[in-house]
Write a protein that holds these residues in place. Sequence first.
Motif, PDB file in Angstrom:
ATOM      1  N   GLY A 320      -1.728  -7.943  11.251  1.00 24.24           N
ATOM      2  CA  GLY A 320      -0.418  -8.107  10.626  1.00 24.24           C
ATOM      3  C   GLY A 320      -0.427  -7.536   9.219  1.00 24.24           C
ATOM      4  N   VAL A 326       3.100  -5.147  13.139  1.00 27.31           N
ATOM      5  CA  VAL A 326       1.876  -5.590  13.812  1.00 27.31           C
ATOM      6  C   VAL A 326       1.298  -4.382  14.540  1.00 27.31           C
ATOM      7  CG1 VAL A 326       0.892  -7.073  15.590  1.00 27.31           C
ATOM      8  CG2 VAL A 326       2.621  -7.976  14.047  1.00 27.31           C
ATOM      9  N   VAL A 347       4.024 -10.211   7.486  1.00 25.40           N
ATOM     10  CA  VAL A 347       3.532 -11.080   8.561  1.00 25.40           C
ATOM     11  C   VAL A 347       2.528 -12.057   7.960  1.00 25.40           C
ATOM     12  CG1 VAL A 347       2.378 -11.160  10.792  1.00 25.40           C
ATOM     13  CG2 VAL A 347       3.893  -9.256  10.249  1.00 25.40           C
ATOM     14  N   THR A 361       4.325 -14.582  16.386  1.00 23.91           N
ATOM     15  CA  THR A 361       4.154 -14.159  14.997  1.00 23.91           C
ATOM     16  C   THR A 361       5.065 -14.979  14.091  1.00 23.91           C
ATOM     17  OG1 THR A 361       5.879 -12.463  15.171  1.00 23.91           O
ATOM     18  CG2 THR A 361       3.617 -11.803  15.702  1.00 23.91           C
TER      19      THR A 361
END
Length: 595
Positions: A320, A326, A347, A361
């Motif tokens: 991330g 990602v 992230v 996530t």
Amino acid sequence: MAAATEVALTESHVGKKKKKNAVKRYWETTEENETEEKNEQNRTQPNKEERKRKTETQGMKGGQKKKKTLKGKKTLSGNSDPFPGPAPIPKENIQKFERGDATKLSSETRGKLKHTLLHSESASDLAKTQAARFDLLLPEDAGFLEADEDEETCTIAQEDIAEAVDITSATKYFNLSLTQFGPYRLDYTRNGRHLLLGGRRGHVSCFDWQSKQLMCEINVMETVNDVRWLHTETMFAVAQKKWLYIYDSSGIELHCIRRFNDVIRMQFLPYHFLLATASSTGFLQYLDVSVGKEVAATCTKAGRLDVMAQNPYNAIIHLGHPTGTVTMWSPNQREPLVKMLCHRGGVRSLAVDKTGTYMVTSGLDRRLKVFDIRAFRPLQSYGLPAGASCLSLSQRGLLSASTGDTVQVYKDVWGTPVKKPYMAHRVHGSVWGVQFCPFEDVLGIGHSEGFTSMIVPGAGEPNFDGLDANPYRTVKQRQEWEVKALLEKIQPELICLEPAKLGEVDRASWEQRHREKVERLGFDPLAKEKFTPRQKKKGRSSTGNIQKRKKQVAHEDQRELMTKTVEERLIKEKEMSQKKKTTQGQGSALDRFNK
């Protein structure tokens, strides 16, 4: 008295001779003897018939045996079996043990390859059916926490659960007050037996958390970024301030790997014996633990890598980034395999399901998203008041998300939209790491005030595979497993997004390589049929002479094709030169400045 003794002497057997039975002649046979002989013949006849049947079945050609009809089979009581054959297995149980789609054989696969593929497919089908059949014998069942009509499961405290369950389950809820060297990161072994704790200020300890038996406790006198168990509970890796260190279970330093510097996060791939590390300088590195060599080092060009997770299905590393993306990485390629835009902000954490189907996530935009990795599209999106700093997925699909000092557990996240958490618990300090314990209904929480073990009913897989991850294995069993695992180690070159495609032939790449070969040689070596020399007599058709004739013919064909291609190239070059001359003949006003 004398008369009595005389009678006794005459009746005794002393001095008597045994009478021999006279041999009977054939004319002296009687009717009784004939009936006895007939009865003996009738007794021996069925034995002879059984012997004939056995010799017929053994002497059949090709080893073929007679097919027995199950419908007419009779039991010891003489009655026919009303349910002949093996018991049917439900399709749901068989699908539970499937490990991928069946290999599709094309018409071109022949010979030994086809035989090996069919054999492996039949072996996998047999293992699948046997596992589904013996699923009924498994001792444990999975269960969840159920509340009363006017009560919700998220309001039940851990103290109430510990009082309601048995003694062994109640001991799984405990707190470790470690206020001096926190916050702590944690890691469980694959069999869920041992726990490893690493404090930010240098405190490292490992112990058997079920029996509370301490294995080692050290202070490295340096900042600890992350800790990770290796293939067994005898070794673990510690990412310290500068370099990566390897310790054994007694706390002795085994290795200091200076090629791996500024490591922040680590993930261990158990079937490949690879330790993947992410550094603050943006490098993703792989260390082969069995050999002790660096397999790959990739510069991601994405800055600090503080969010990392692995896909247990295909061993792909997920990273991330602060840009909200990602990326998925393999040690075989320098570029990311997949790059997904998941959040509008950076992230914060991510987790992948054990089947490799779903990815969860959380970002700085305070959103919690669930993605389907197969289609690379979002399934669900949830809003959290303060976002989620740490995520973890259990073996049964429960999701734990920590926000500040509160840990919430959600159930069925990728199915229907979830409105309320399944369970919730508040710890004394800010949460630094969470992880579900394998094969146990336990969630480990590392925070600034120490460590907390939380009971989460229905989180772990109730039954374990004794050949893969056995929590009760002895030292001898662990050693044997380690040897077998090293022999069955998967090479890092086989890590890809879809492991099922490793057995297939890439026709497109073969055609591309063939075209490149034709362009390089100037002719197609497969266009013309191979020359078969004529058979000659007087020893002139030896193997050496035949090979010489084949080479001569091949060289002549190549010469003709090469001369043609050279002539075509010369003609093209002449045409190009003539075009240049015509353009130069016209000239321009600036040509007088060229000297």
